[in-house]
Design a protein around this motif. Sequence first.
Motif, PDB file in Angstrom:
ATOM      1  N   MET A   1     -15.406  26.200   1.802  1.00 30.75           N
ATOM      2  CA  MET A   1     -14.359  26.368   2.812  1.00 30.75           C
ATOM      3  C   MET A   1     -13.673  27.729   2.684  1.00 30.75           C
ATOM      4  SD  MET A   1     -14.354  23.955   4.965  1.00 30.75           S
ATOM      5  CE  MET A   1     -12.854  24.371   5.831  1.00 30.75           C
TER       6      MET A   1
ATOM      7  N   LEU B   1      -4.113 -17.223  -2.695  1.00 24.49           N
ATOM      8  CA  LEU B   1      -4.988 -16.090  -2.360  1.00 24.49           C
ATOM      9  C   LEU B   1      -4.374 -15.185  -1.288  1.00 24.49           C
ATOM     10  CD1 LEU B   1      -7.767 -14.975  -3.046  1.00 24.49           C
ATOM     11  CD2 LEU B   1      -8.713 -16.346  -1.208  1.00 24.49           C
TER      12      LEU B   1
ATOM     13  N   ARG C   1     -11.730  -8.084 -13.539  1.00 28.21           N
ATOM     14  CA  ARG C   1     -11.930  -6.646 -13.524  1.00 28.21           C
ATOM     15  C   ARG C   1     -11.329  -5.960 -14.752  1.00 28.21           C
ATOM     16  NH1 ARG C   1     -13.541  -4.306  -8.965  1.00 28.21           N
ATOM     17  NH2 ARG C   1     -12.582  -2.378  -9.625  1.00 28.21           N
TER      18      ARG C   1
ATOM     19  N   LEU D   1      -4.754  27.053   0.347  1.00 31.62           N
ATOM     20  CA  LEU D   1      -5.040  25.614   0.185  1.00 31.62           C
ATOM     21  C   LEU D   1      -6.322  25.400  -0.626  1.00 31.62           C
ATOM     22  CD1 LEU D   1      -4.345  22.645   1.115  1.00 31.62           C
ATOM     23  CD2 LEU D   1      -5.955  23.023   2.970  1.00 31.62           C
TER      24      LEU D   1
ATOM     25  N   ARG E   1      -1.976  -1.177  -4.483  1.00 29.43           N
ATOM     26  CA  ARG E   1      -2.545   0.063  -5.014  1.00 29.43           C
ATOM     27  C   ARG E   1      -3.742   0.508  -4.169  1.00 29.43           C
ATOM     28  NH1 ARG E   1      -4.481  -0.313 -10.899  1.00 29.43           N
ATOM     29  NH2 ARG E   1      -3.360  -2.270 -10.736  1.00 29.43           N
TER      30      ARG E   1
ATOM     31  N   ARG F   1      -1.369 -17.896  -8.286  1.00 27.71           N
ATOM     32  CA  ARG F   1      -0.702 -17.544  -7.031  1.00 27.71           C
ATOM     33  C   ARG F   1      -1.711 -17.737  -5.898  1.00 27.71           C
ATOM     34  NH1 ARG F   1       1.729 -11.795  -8.714  1.00 27.71           N
ATOM     35  NH2 ARG F   1       0.149 -11.974 -10.300  1.00 27.71           N
TER      36      ARG F   1
ATOM     37  N   PHE G   1      -3.756   6.200  -5.764  1.00 30.35           N
ATOM     38  CA  PHE G   1      -3.995   7.535  -5.224  1.00 30.35           C
ATOM     39  C   PHE G   1      -3.380   8.600  -6.144  1.00 30.35           C
ATOM     40  CE2 PHE G   1      -3.135  11.088  -2.303  1.00 30.35           C
ATOM     41  CZ  PHE G   1      -4.418  11.298  -1.852  1.00 30.35           C
TER      42      PHE G   1
ATOM     43  N   GLU H   1      -8.388  -0.541 -11.110  1.00 30.41           N
ATOM     44  CA  GLU H   1      -8.461   0.290  -9.905  1.00 30.41           C
ATOM     45  C   GLU H   1      -7.359   1.333  -9.954  1.00 30.41           C
ATOM     46  OE1 GLU H   1     -10.588  -2.561  -6.688  1.00 30.41           O
ATOM     47  OE2 GLU H   1      -8.966  -1.259  -6.124  1.00 30.41           O
TER      48      GLU H   1
ATOM     49  N   ILE I   1      -2.584  -5.186  -7.050  1.00 30.16           N
ATOM     50  CA  ILE I   1      -3.834  -4.419  -6.908  1.00 30.16           C
ATOM     51  C   ILE I   1      -4.129  -4.103  -5.427  1.00 30.16           C
ATOM     52  CG2 ILE I   1      -5.568  -6.270  -6.668  1.00 30.16           C
ATOM     53  CD1 ILE I   1      -7.182  -4.759  -8.818  1.00 30.16           C
TER      54      ILE I   1
ATOM     55  N   HIS J   1      -1.254  -9.060  -3.937  1.00 28.30           N
ATOM     56  CA  HIS J   1      -1.175  -8.752  -5.364  1.00 28.30           C
ATOM     57  C   HIS J   1      -0.914  -7.253  -5.524  1.00 28.30           C
ATOM     58  CE1 HIS J   1      -2.775  -8.227  -9.493  1.00 28.30           C
ATOM     59  NE2 HIS J   1      -2.264  -9.425  -9.659  1.00 28.30           N
TER      60      HIS J   1
ATOM     61  N   ASP K   1      -8.341 -23.026  -6.670  1.00 21.54           N
ATOM     62  CA  ASP K   1      -7.631 -22.293  -7.727  1.00 21.54           C
ATOM     63  C   ASP K   1      -8.137 -20.856  -7.897  1.00 21.54           C
ATOM     64  OD1 ASP K   1      -9.337 -23.577 -10.670  1.00 21.54           O
ATOM     65  OD2 ASP K   1     -10.068 -22.934  -8.718  1.00 21.54           O
ATOM     66  N   PHE K   2      -8.970 -20.417  -6.978  1.00 20.84           N
ATOM     67  CA  PHE K   2      -9.441 -19.031  -7.010  1.00 20.84           C
ATOM     68  C   PHE K   2      -8.313 -18.138  -6.476  1.00 20.84           C
ATOM     69  CE2 PHE K   2     -11.544 -15.316  -5.211  1.00 20.84           C
ATOM     70  CZ  PHE K   2     -12.310 -14.919  -6.280  1.00 20.84           C
ATOM     71  N   THR K   3      -7.682 -17.416  -7.317  1.00 25.64           N
ATOM     72  CA  THR K   3      -6.491 -16.658  -6.905  1.00 25.64           C
ATOM     73  C   THR K   3      -6.686 -15.162  -7.112  1.00 25.64           C
ATOM     74  OG1 THR K   3      -5.604 -16.724  -9.113  1.00 25.64           O
ATOM     75  CG2 THR K   3      -4.987 -18.539  -7.639  1.00 25.64           C
ATOM     76  N   ALA K   4      -5.730 -14.445  -6.578  1.00 29.08           N
ATOM     77  CA  ALA K   4      -5.765 -12.982  -6.752  1.00 29.08           C
ATOM     78  C   ALA K   4      -5.654 -12.609  -8.223  1.00 29.08           C
ATOM     79  CB  ALA K   4      -4.623 -12.353  -5.969  1.00 29.08           C
ATOM     80  N   GLN K   5      -4.927 -13.467  -8.970  1.00 29.25           N
ATOM     81  CA  GLN K   5      -4.755 -13.154 -10.388  1.00 29.25           C
ATOM     82  C   GLN K   5      -6.085 -13.221 -11.144  1.00 29.25           C
ATOM     83  OE1 GLN K   5      -1.970 -15.624 -12.452  1.00 29.25           O
ATOM     84  NE2 GLN K   5      -1.890 -14.256 -14.204  1.00 29.25           N
TER      85      GLN K   5
ATOM     86  N   LEU L   1     -16.524  21.884  -2.125  1.00 29.71           N
ATOM     87  CA  LEU L   1     -15.762  21.943  -0.865  1.00 29.71           C
ATOM     88  C   LEU L   1     -14.857  23.176  -0.828  1.00 29.71           C
ATOM     89  CD1 LEU L   1     -14.901  20.269   1.756  1.00 29.71           C
ATOM     90  CD2 LEU L   1     -12.937  19.567   0.396  1.00 29.71           C
TER      91      LEU L   1
ATOM     92  N   LEU M   1      -8.919 -12.889  -9.852  1.00 25.87           N
ATOM     93  CA  LEU M   1      -9.740 -11.783  -9.346  1.00 25.87           C
ATOM     94  C   LEU M   1      -9.479 -10.524 -10.168  1.00 25.87           C
ATOM     95  CD1 LEU M   1     -11.613 -11.009  -6.902  1.00 25.87           C
ATOM     96  CD2 LEU M   1      -9.573 -10.095  -5.830  1.00 25.87           C
ATOM     97  N   THR M   2      -8.208 -10.299 -10.488  1.00 24.15           N
ATOM     98  CA  THR M   2      -7.850  -9.123 -11.287  1.00 24.15           C
ATOM     99  C   THR M   2      -8.399  -9.237 -12.693  1.00 24.15           C
ATOM    100  OG1 THR M   2      -5.789  -9.199 -10.079  1.00 24.15           O
ATOM    101  CG2 THR M   2      -5.912  -7.623 -11.878  1.00 24.15           C
TER     102      THR M   2
ATOM    103  N   GLY N   1      -2.521   1.886  -0.904  1.00 25.09           N
ATOM    104  CA  GLY N   1      -1.993   3.237  -1.112  1.00 25.09           C
ATOM    105  C   GLY N   1      -3.116   4.259  -1.222  1.00 25.09           C
ATOM    106  N   ARG N   2      -4.179   3.883  -1.904  1.00 24.68           N
ATOM    107  CA  ARG N   2      -5.326   4.780  -2.066  1.00 24.68           C
ATOM    108  C   ARG N   2      -6.016   5.029  -0.730  1.00 24.68           C
ATOM    109  NH1 ARG N   2      -9.208   2.376  -6.283  1.00 24.68           N
ATOM    110  NH2 ARG N   2     -10.101   1.479  -4.416  1.00 24.68           N
TER     111      ARG N   2
END
Lengths: 69, 311
Positions: free
Chosen positions: B117, A8, B13, B61, A17, A6, B21, B18, A14, A12, B3-7, B113, B9-10, A20-21
């Motif tokens: 507090m 750049l 990792r 709290l 996410r 896909r 929240f 990651e 990620i 994605h 061809d360097f893609t987000a996929q 904290l 990149l994932t 959101g964080r």
Amino acid sequence: MAETTRPLTETHEIHKRRFGRNVGTALCLLGFCAVVFGLTIAKVREGGLLEANDHVPRASVLPVTEDSQ
Amino acid sequence: MSDFTAQTLTETRTGDPEAGFGDYVALLKPRVMSLVVFTALVGLLVAPGGTSPMIGFTAILFIALGAGASGALNMWYDADIDAVMKRTAKRPVPAGKVPAGEALTLGLWLSALSVVMLGLATNWVAAALLAFTIFFYAVVYSMWLKRATPWNIVIGGAAGAFPPVIGWAAVTGDVSLASILMFGLIFMWTPPHFWALALFMKSDYHKAKVPMLTVTHGRAETRRQILIYTVLLVPVALGLAFTSVAGPVYLAAAIVLNAIFLKGAWDIWRRDEAMAEVDGYAVEKKVFKFSLLYLFLHFGALLADAIWRVI
């Protein structure tokens, strides 16, 4: 096997996410600032024991005399 | 490099995902936090003297945040146990969503904290009690008792019993008979509540090598212990009715609720596993559900009496 790629620029999962964080962290920090601010206001209003330095003798540390009674 | 893609990149990792929240929020055990908030709030509202709404809100709290911090520390230390048991395998650390080190860091920072507090917002007695509660849950219960003795629930229950005492101390700056009895109510309620659950949940604690009473002493003994602790709970619950924080609403509620709870514990003791299997642990499930209502209504009645006095 053909590799699916896909661009750049595409957002994605990620990135969503991570966004959101970041939003969550920002809201927590804002909330914390609001709590500290609100607490400060509440403490100042309560303030029976507050006695800031205003360049005059502090009444509470002066010896009790007939005049002061 | 096109061809360097987000996929890809994932993919680099893999094994270091990651977290979202929500995963960090899950570390704080929000469901446990709700009980802490409610009981601490009642402790704070029934305490003599009262406090400003903003200071009261801040106190609740940070008591809740302290409870959450101890939850994160528990998840950090118990990751090996949680990974083995089906009920807890999806927690953020064993599921691989949050690294264990991050859970530890979050737990330690939030502990510091919340204690600081709470001390600044109210007083240092309340802050010290919160610090002790976090220490008790994270160190005494999680690191020591949980893996060492089948009475882990009994002694560890103290951590869950402290919030109303902290709420009370946040207003008064001390600990009194009434706040000790509020502590006692939750402390004595925890074993029958948890063991009723353990009878029908049949958790895989043995796989995780956690000594639970149902495994170490058998299910018949667990039934007997439920009755013993419920009998011991009754005078504590009724005793609270004769302190300055309670009134007619609490007394009436305590008499009815304790009679029902005692009857439930008696019914559990009278049954054996064969009888329980036949009706799918109906009595045990009913008593467990009622135990939740039992605690909620006791503290609700204290609140009702406090409102009654103001009106």
